[in-house]
Write a protein that holds these residues in place. Structure first.
Motif, PDB file in Angstrom:
ATOM      1  N   ASP A   8      -2.657 -44.117 -72.203  1.00  0.00           N
ATOM      2  CA  ASP A   8      -4.029 -43.674 -72.414  1.00  0.00           C
ATOM      3  C   ASP A   8      -4.740 -44.859 -73.083  1.00  0.00           C
ATOM      4  O   ASP A   8      -4.087 -45.722 -73.675  1.00  0.00           O
ATOM      5  CB  ASP A   8      -4.001 -42.444 -73.330  1.00  0.00           C
ATOM      6  N   ASP A  10      -8.317 -44.810 -74.990  1.00  0.00           N
ATOM      7  CA  ASP A  10      -8.989 -44.493 -76.254  1.00  0.00           C
ATOM      8  C   ASP A  10      -8.012 -43.891 -77.256  1.00  0.00           C
ATOM      9  O   ASP A  10      -7.438 -42.831 -77.016  1.00  0.00           O
ATOM     10  CB  ASP A  10     -10.121 -43.482 -76.012  1.00  0.00           C
ATOM     11  N   LEU A  43     -11.734 -32.643 -78.749  1.00  0.00           N
ATOM     12  CA  LEU A  43     -12.471 -33.425 -77.750  1.00  0.00           C
ATOM     13  C   LEU A  43     -11.664 -34.619 -77.240  1.00  0.00           C
ATOM     14  O   LEU A  43     -11.977 -35.201 -76.207  1.00  0.00           O
ATOM     15  CB  LEU A  43     -13.786 -33.954 -78.343  1.00  0.00           C
ATOM     16  N   LYS A  44     -10.632 -35.003 -77.989  1.00  0.00           N
ATOM     17  CA  LYS A  44      -9.860 -36.186 -77.609  1.00  0.00           C
ATOM     18  C   LYS A  44      -9.228 -36.014 -76.225  1.00  0.00           C
ATOM     19  O   LYS A  44      -8.612 -34.986 -75.955  1.00  0.00           O
ATOM     20  CB  LYS A  44      -8.769 -36.482 -78.648  1.00  0.00           C
ATOM     21  N   GLY A  45      -9.388 -37.020 -75.403  1.00  0.00           N
ATOM     22  CA  GLY A  45      -8.793 -36.986 -74.068  1.00  0.00           C
ATOM     23  C   GLY A  45      -9.579 -36.172 -73.054  1.00  0.00           C
ATOM     24  O   GLY A  45      -9.289 -36.195 -71.869  1.00  0.00           O
ATOM     25  N   VAL A  46     -10.568 -35.440 -73.538  1.00  0.00           N
ATOM     26  CA  VAL A  46     -11.345 -34.531 -72.682  1.00  0.00           C
ATOM     27  C   VAL A  46     -12.528 -35.288 -72.068  1.00  0.00           C
ATOM     28  O   VAL A  46     -13.140 -36.125 -72.733  1.00  0.00           O
ATOM     29  CB  VAL A  46     -11.817 -33.323 -73.538  1.00  0.00           C
ATOM     30  N   SER A  47     -12.869 -34.986 -70.825  1.00  0.00           N
ATOM     31  CA  SER A  47     -13.951 -35.707 -70.136  1.00  0.00           C
ATOM     32  C   SER A  47     -15.291 -35.533 -70.852  1.00  0.00           C
ATOM     33  O   SER A  47     -15.451 -34.650 -71.690  1.00  0.00           O
ATOM     34  CB  SER A  47     -14.080 -35.201 -68.704  1.00  0.00           C
ATOM     35  N   ARG A  48     -16.236 -36.387 -70.498  1.00  0.00           N
ATOM     36  CA  ARG A  48     -17.521 -36.407 -71.199  1.00  0.00           C
ATOM     37  C   ARG A  48     -18.231 -35.047 -71.169  1.00  0.00           C
ATOM     38  O   ARG A  48     -18.655 -34.534 -72.210  1.00  0.00           O
ATOM     39  CB  ARG A  48     -18.422 -37.481 -70.567  1.00  0.00           C
ATOM     40  N   SER A  51     -16.362 -32.359 -73.028  1.00  0.00           N
ATOM     41  CA  SER A  51     -16.514 -32.592 -74.464  1.00  0.00           C
ATOM     42  C   SER A  51     -17.842 -32.020 -74.951  1.00  0.00           C
ATOM     43  O   SER A  51     -17.912 -31.383 -76.006  1.00  0.00           O
ATOM     44  CB  SER A  51     -16.488 -34.092 -74.788  1.00  0.00           C
ATOM     45  N   ASN A  76     -23.613 -41.069 -74.456  1.00  0.00           N
ATOM     46  CA  ASN A  76     -22.956 -42.238 -73.871  1.00  0.00           C
ATOM     47  C   ASN A  76     -23.717 -43.531 -74.197  1.00  0.00           C
ATOM     48  O   ASN A  76     -23.094 -44.560 -74.448  1.00  0.00           O
ATOM     49  CB  ASN A  76     -22.803 -42.078 -72.359  1.00  0.00           C
ATOM     50  N   TYR A  79     -22.680 -44.507 -77.564  1.00  0.00           N
ATOM     51  CA  TYR A  79     -21.287 -44.965 -77.532  1.00  0.00           C
ATOM     52  C   TYR A  79     -21.207 -46.399 -76.980  1.00  0.00           C
ATOM     53  O   TYR A  79     -20.559 -47.272 -77.560  1.00  0.00           O
ATOM     54  CB  TYR A  79     -20.451 -43.977 -76.702  1.00  0.00           C
ATOM     55  N   SER A 113      -6.738 -43.341 -68.102  1.00  0.00           N
ATOM     56  CA  SER A 113      -7.782 -42.917 -69.054  1.00  0.00           C
ATOM     57  C   SER A 113      -8.834 -42.052 -68.388  1.00  0.00           C
ATOM     58  O   SER A 113      -9.147 -42.225 -67.216  1.00  0.00           O
ATOM     59  CB  SER A 113      -8.461 -44.162 -69.631  1.00  0.00           C
ATOM     60  N   ALA A 114      -9.417 -41.140 -69.172  1.00  0.00           N
ATOM     61  CA  ALA A 114     -10.507 -40.302 -68.675  1.00  0.00           C
ATOM     62  C   ALA A 114     -11.836 -41.048 -68.717  1.00  0.00           C
ATOM     63  O   ALA A 114     -12.820 -40.620 -68.127  1.00  0.00           O
ATOM     64  CB  ALA A 114     -10.620 -39.049 -69.540  1.00  0.00           C
ATOM     65  N   SER A 115     -11.853 -42.192 -69.402  1.00  0.00           N
ATOM     66  CA  SER A 115     -13.140 -42.828 -69.693  1.00  0.00           C
ATOM     67  C   SER A 115     -13.732 -43.627 -68.552  1.00  0.00           C
ATOM     68  O   SER A 115     -13.078 -44.467 -67.939  1.00  0.00           O
ATOM     69  CB  SER A 115     -13.015 -43.740 -70.909  1.00  0.00           C
ATOM     70  N   LYS A 116     -15.021 -43.380 -68.314  1.00  0.00           N
ATOM     71  CA  LYS A 116     -15.762 -44.168 -67.331  1.00  0.00           C
ATOM     72  C   LYS A 116     -16.137 -45.520 -67.921  1.00  0.00           C
ATOM     73  O   LYS A 116     -16.604 -46.405 -67.220  1.00  0.00           O
ATOM     74  CB  LYS A 116     -17.017 -43.411 -66.904  1.00  0.00           C
ATOM     75  N   ASN A 117     -15.954 -45.671 -69.209  1.00  0.00           N
ATOM     76  CA  ASN A 117     -16.260 -46.955 -69.871  1.00  0.00           C
ATOM     77  C   ASN A 117     -15.038 -47.872 -69.946  1.00  0.00           C
ATOM     78  O   ASN A 117     -15.099 -48.919 -70.599  1.00  0.00           O
ATOM     79  CB  ASN A 117     -16.797 -46.694 -71.279  1.00  0.00           C
TER      80      ASN A 117
HETATM   81  C1  BG6 Z   1     -11.235 -40.157 -73.246  1.00  0.00           C
HETATM   82  C2  BG6 Z   1     -11.655 -39.927 -74.675  1.00  0.00           C
HETATM   83  O1  BG6 Z   1     -10.376 -41.247 -73.188  1.00  0.00           O
HETATM   84  O2  BG6 Z   1     -12.366 -40.409 -72.433  1.00  0.00           O
HETATM   85  C3  BG6 Z   1     -12.705 -38.833 -74.756  1.00  0.00           C
HETATM   86  O3  BG6 Z   1     -10.529 -39.562 -75.450  1.00  0.00           O
HETATM   87  C4  BG6 Z   1     -13.877 -39.158 -73.831  1.00  0.00           C
HETATM   88  O4  BG6 Z   1     -13.154 -38.737 -76.098  1.00  0.00           O
HETATM   89  C5  BG6 Z   1     -13.354 -39.383 -72.410  1.00  0.00           C
HETATM   90  O5  BG6 Z   1     -14.816 -38.105 -73.831  1.00  0.00           O
HETATM   91  C6  BG6 Z   1     -14.468 -39.776 -71.448  1.00  0.00           C
HETATM   92  O6  BG6 Z   1     -14.973 -41.023 -71.842  1.00  0.00           O
HETATM   93  P1  BG6 Z   1     -16.338 -41.640 -71.378  1.00  0.00           P
HETATM   94  O7  BG6 Z   1     -16.307 -43.027 -71.987  1.00  0.00           O
HETATM   95  O8  BG6 Z   1     -16.331 -41.687 -69.893  1.00  0.00           O
HETATM   96  O9  BG6 Z   1     -17.424 -40.788 -71.905  1.00  0.00           O
END
Ligand code: BG6
Ligand code: MG
Length: 211
Positions: A8, A10, A43-48, A51, A76, A79, A113-117
């Protein structure tokens, strides 16, 4: 035998979980309620968007989907603003050592990772070259605890789920790893009942007999 490791991002590789929290807290404050670190765990690991739903529930608020898109975009933007100033310093302890050591042992390395960033964070922290496969929120359709992100990671590495281990700092992520048939390793100071193993940092991994 373990052939692949899926990380993972984040809160496992990079100390970005605190910036997610700051941005959600700022949104809650603007909406008129307090959002604590304890509330944030879920909220950890959960999509935007998921969350945001949890946050609004904690604040006892409901909005139409258009307004929710606007709120998520606002969070976002904050963030991403916090992310602008991150460097390699934000990479967590023992991360690069562990990646180098696993690589030397011939273990395939992936990010799940779930993150688009994810691309922005990897660019800022210069971590991308360590990985064979990167699966993130831009190429998945089902959020953790669905195993999709880790199954795609395992597939990219060329190993079945059973031959992969997953490092996670969230309950949703541990459930996703379990659902994918992988060895789940929880990184945290509290315990996670569903995880196969719990370690408080990556150096402790080397004291286990997981591999
Ligand atoms: C996960 C984080 O990795 O990514 C979450 O733990 C976050 O907190 C999720 O909401 C989505 O990330 P992002 O950057 O696309 O908003
Ligand atoms: Mg995480």
């Amino acid at each position: 035998r373990i052939q692949g490791a899926i990380f993972d991002l984040d809160g496992v590789l990079v100390d970005t979980a605190k910036y997610h929290y700051l941005a959600w807290k700022r949104l809650a404050a603007e909406l008129g309620f307090d959002f604590t670190e304890k509330d944030n765990e879920a909220l950890k690991g959960v999509s935007r968007m998921a969350s945001l739903d949890l946050l609004l529930k904690a604040g006892g608020l409901t909005f139409c989907s258009e307004k929710k898109e606007e709120l998520a975009a606002k969070k976002n933007a904050w963030y991403v603003e916090y992310l602008q100033q991150i460097t390699e310093d934000e990479v967590l302890d023992y991360v690069t050592d562990t990646l180098t050591r696993l690589r030397r042992l011939g273990i395939g390395l992936a990010i799940g990772s779930a993150s688009k960033n994810t691309p922005l964070i990897l660019e800022k922290t210069k971590l991308a070259p360590y990985f064979d496969v990167i699966i993130d929120g831009n190429c998945t359709s089902k959020a953790k605890p669905d195993p999709e992100v880790f199954l795609l990671g395992a597939k990219g590495l060329g190993y079945p789920g059973e031959e992969c281990m997953v490092f996670e700092d969230s309950e949703a992520g541990i459930l996703a790893a379990n659902a994918g048939g992988m060895v789940s390793i929880y990184l945290g100071t509290s315990s996670c009942a569903d995880a196969d193993f719990t370690i408080s940092n990556l150096s402790e991994f080397w004291e286990t007999d997981i591999m």
